[in-house]
Design a protein around this motif. Structure first.
Motif, PDB file in Angstrom:
ATOM      1  N   UNK A 163       3.297  -3.271 -17.200  1.00 51.31           N
ATOM      2  CA  UNK A 163       2.039  -3.556 -16.519  1.00 51.31           C
ATOM      3  C   UNK A 163       2.329  -4.343 -15.261  1.00 51.31           C
ATOM      4  N   UNK A 164       1.544  -4.075 -14.248  1.00 46.69           N
ATOM      5  CA  UNK A 164       1.657  -4.812 -13.005  1.00 46.69           C
ATOM      6  C   UNK A 164       0.330  -4.687 -12.292  1.00 46.69           C
ATOM      7  N   UNK A 165      -0.060  -5.677 -11.472  1.00 43.17           N
ATOM      8  CA  UNK A 165      -1.349  -5.598 -10.784  1.00 43.17           C
ATOM      9  C   UNK A 165      -1.407  -4.387  -9.853  1.00 43.17           C
ATOM     10  N   UNK A 166      -2.232  -3.415 -10.231  1.00 44.97           N
ATOM     11  CA  UNK A 166      -2.385  -2.196  -9.448  1.00 44.97           C
ATOM     12  C   UNK A 166      -3.824  -1.732  -9.512  1.00 44.97           C
ATOM     13  N   UNK A 167      -4.233  -1.081  -8.452  1.00 46.13           N
ATOM     14  CA  UNK A 167      -5.526  -0.410  -8.430  1.00 46.13           C
ATOM     15  C   UNK A 167      -5.275   0.996  -7.899  1.00 46.13           C
TER      16      UNK A 167
ATOM     17  N   UNK B 207      -2.711   1.960  -4.933  1.00 49.53           N
ATOM     18  CA  UNK B 207      -2.264   3.318  -5.240  1.00 49.53           C
ATOM     19  C   UNK B 207      -1.260   3.277  -6.387  1.00 49.53           C
ATOM     20  N   UNK B 208      -0.483   4.342  -6.610  1.00 50.91           N
ATOM     21  CA  UNK B 208       0.336   4.368  -7.832  1.00 50.91           C
ATOM     22  C   UNK B 208       1.822   4.206  -7.570  1.00 50.91           C
ATOM     23  N   UNK B 209       2.474   3.324  -8.376  1.00 57.76           N
ATOM     24  CA  UNK B 209       3.901   3.050  -8.179  1.00 57.76           C
ATOM     25  C   UNK B 209       4.604   2.572  -9.446  1.00 57.76           C
ATOM     26  N   UNK B 210       4.069   2.828 -10.581  1.00 63.48           N
ATOM     27  CA  UNK B 210       4.570   2.255 -11.834  1.00 63.48           C
ATOM     28  C   UNK B 210       6.064   2.513 -12.067  1.00 63.48           C
ATOM     29  N   UNK B 211       6.623   3.590 -11.531  1.00 61.88           N
ATOM     30  CA  UNK B 211       8.016   3.951 -11.801  1.00 61.88           C
ATOM     31  C   UNK B 211       9.020   2.950 -11.249  1.00 61.88           C
TER      32      UNK B 211
ATOM     33  N   UNK C 171      -7.577  -0.120 -12.982  1.00 62.54           N
ATOM     34  CA  UNK C 171      -8.887   0.225 -12.426  1.00 62.54           C
ATOM     35  C   UNK C 171      -8.773   1.258 -11.305  1.00 62.54           C
ATOM     36  N   UNK C 172      -9.889   1.922 -11.040  1.00 62.42           N
ATOM     37  CA  UNK C 172      -9.950   2.950 -10.015  1.00 62.42           C
ATOM     38  C   UNK C 172     -11.129   2.675  -9.102  1.00 62.42           C
ATOM     39  N   UNK C 173     -10.900   2.846  -7.810  1.00 61.43           N
ATOM     40  CA  UNK C 173     -11.964   2.710  -6.817  1.00 61.43           C
ATOM     41  C   UNK C 173     -11.904   3.877  -5.856  1.00 61.43           C
TER      42      UNK C 173
ATOM     43  N   UNK D  44       0.873  -1.177   0.000  1.00 61.38           N
ATOM     44  CA  UNK D  44       0.000   0.000   0.000  1.00 61.38           C
ATOM     45  C   UNK D  44       0.907   1.223   0.000  1.00 61.38           C
ATOM     46  N   UNK D  45       0.822   2.020  -1.079  1.00 64.90           N
ATOM     47  CA  UNK D  45       1.719   3.165  -1.225  1.00 64.90           C
ATOM     48  C   UNK D  45       0.954   4.416  -1.616  1.00 64.90           C
ATOM     49  N   UNK D  46       1.565   5.548  -1.347  1.00 66.04           N
ATOM     50  CA  UNK D  46       0.980   6.838  -1.699  1.00 66.04           C
ATOM     51  C   UNK D  46       1.613   7.916  -0.854  1.00 66.04           C
ATOM     52  N   UNK D  47       1.199   9.140  -1.072  1.00 69.81           N
ATOM     53  CA  UNK D  47       1.748  10.276  -0.343  1.00 69.81           C
ATOM     54  C   UNK D  47       1.376  10.243   1.126  1.00 69.81           C
TER      55      UNK D  47
END
Length: 189
Positions: free
Chosen positions: A105-109, A95-99, A138-140, A23-26
């Motif tokens: 692609x990777x399993x992310x929401x 949350x977002x971590x693509x970098x 996807x977004x929730x 679980x990641x994010x600001x």
């Protein structure tokens, strides 16, 4: 001469698969509140910056037992090196971590937390749609306070991980190989 049938090991629906979820994010976006609501069905009202917390929860998702190893990461920039390490070992991300990951692609929401605070919304719907389209994920909208979409976020992520793993390691169809030997009752693994 005896005829031996090759035994094919079937997937036990009661066997447990483990999923590493990061679980990641600001800072201050509600990562810990969302995770604790999922794990303990409890809403945390005090903001205490996280360095790292890990949780384990076993649940049944689509009739399959799943063990979720969840790492709640620090949102502050000074812990970015630790966060990068967690992301390398994660199988799915809220949350977002693509970098950080190597693949495109990777399993992310993408999660918009605190949806119960609509009047204080910090991210516009247009920004969400743009990021969701850009990342193709996807977004929730969730609320740790009201528990809205909390389980769905984690369960949907496990479903994405399972689908990703199937693409990476498709099941082996031994029926074609065994057809030459004229075995019956082949099973897909």
């Amino acid at each position: 001469m005896s005829t031996k049938k090759k035994q094919v090991k079937r997937e036990d629906p009661l066997s447990t698969s483990t999923y590493k979820i990061i679980v990641v994010g600001g800072g201050g976006v509600g990562k810990s509140a969302l995770t604790i609501q999922f794990i303990q069905s409890y809403f945390v009202t005090d903001y205490d910056p996280t360095i790292e917390d890990s949780y384990t929860k076993q649940c049944v998702i689509d009739s399959q037992v799943a063990k979720l190893d969840i790492i709640d990461t620090a949102g502050q920039d000074e812990f970015s090196a630790m966060r990068d390490q967690y992301m390398r070992c994660g199988q799915g991300f809220l949350l977002q971590i693509l970098r950080i990951k190597d693949g495109d692609e990777f399993p992310m929401i993408l999660i918009g937390n605190k949806c119960d605070l609509q009047r204080q919304r910090a991210v516009s719907n247009e920004m969400v749609e743009e990021l969701k389209s850009q990342l193709k994920i996807p977004y929730l909208e969730t609320s740790a306070k009201t528990r809205q979409n909390v389980e769905e976020a984690f369960y949907d992520l496990v479903r994405l991980i399972r689908n990703y793993q199937l693409k990476e390691r498709p099941p082996i169809n031994i029926c074609n190989k065994e057809k030459k030997r004229k075995f019956k009752g082949c099973t897909l693994l």
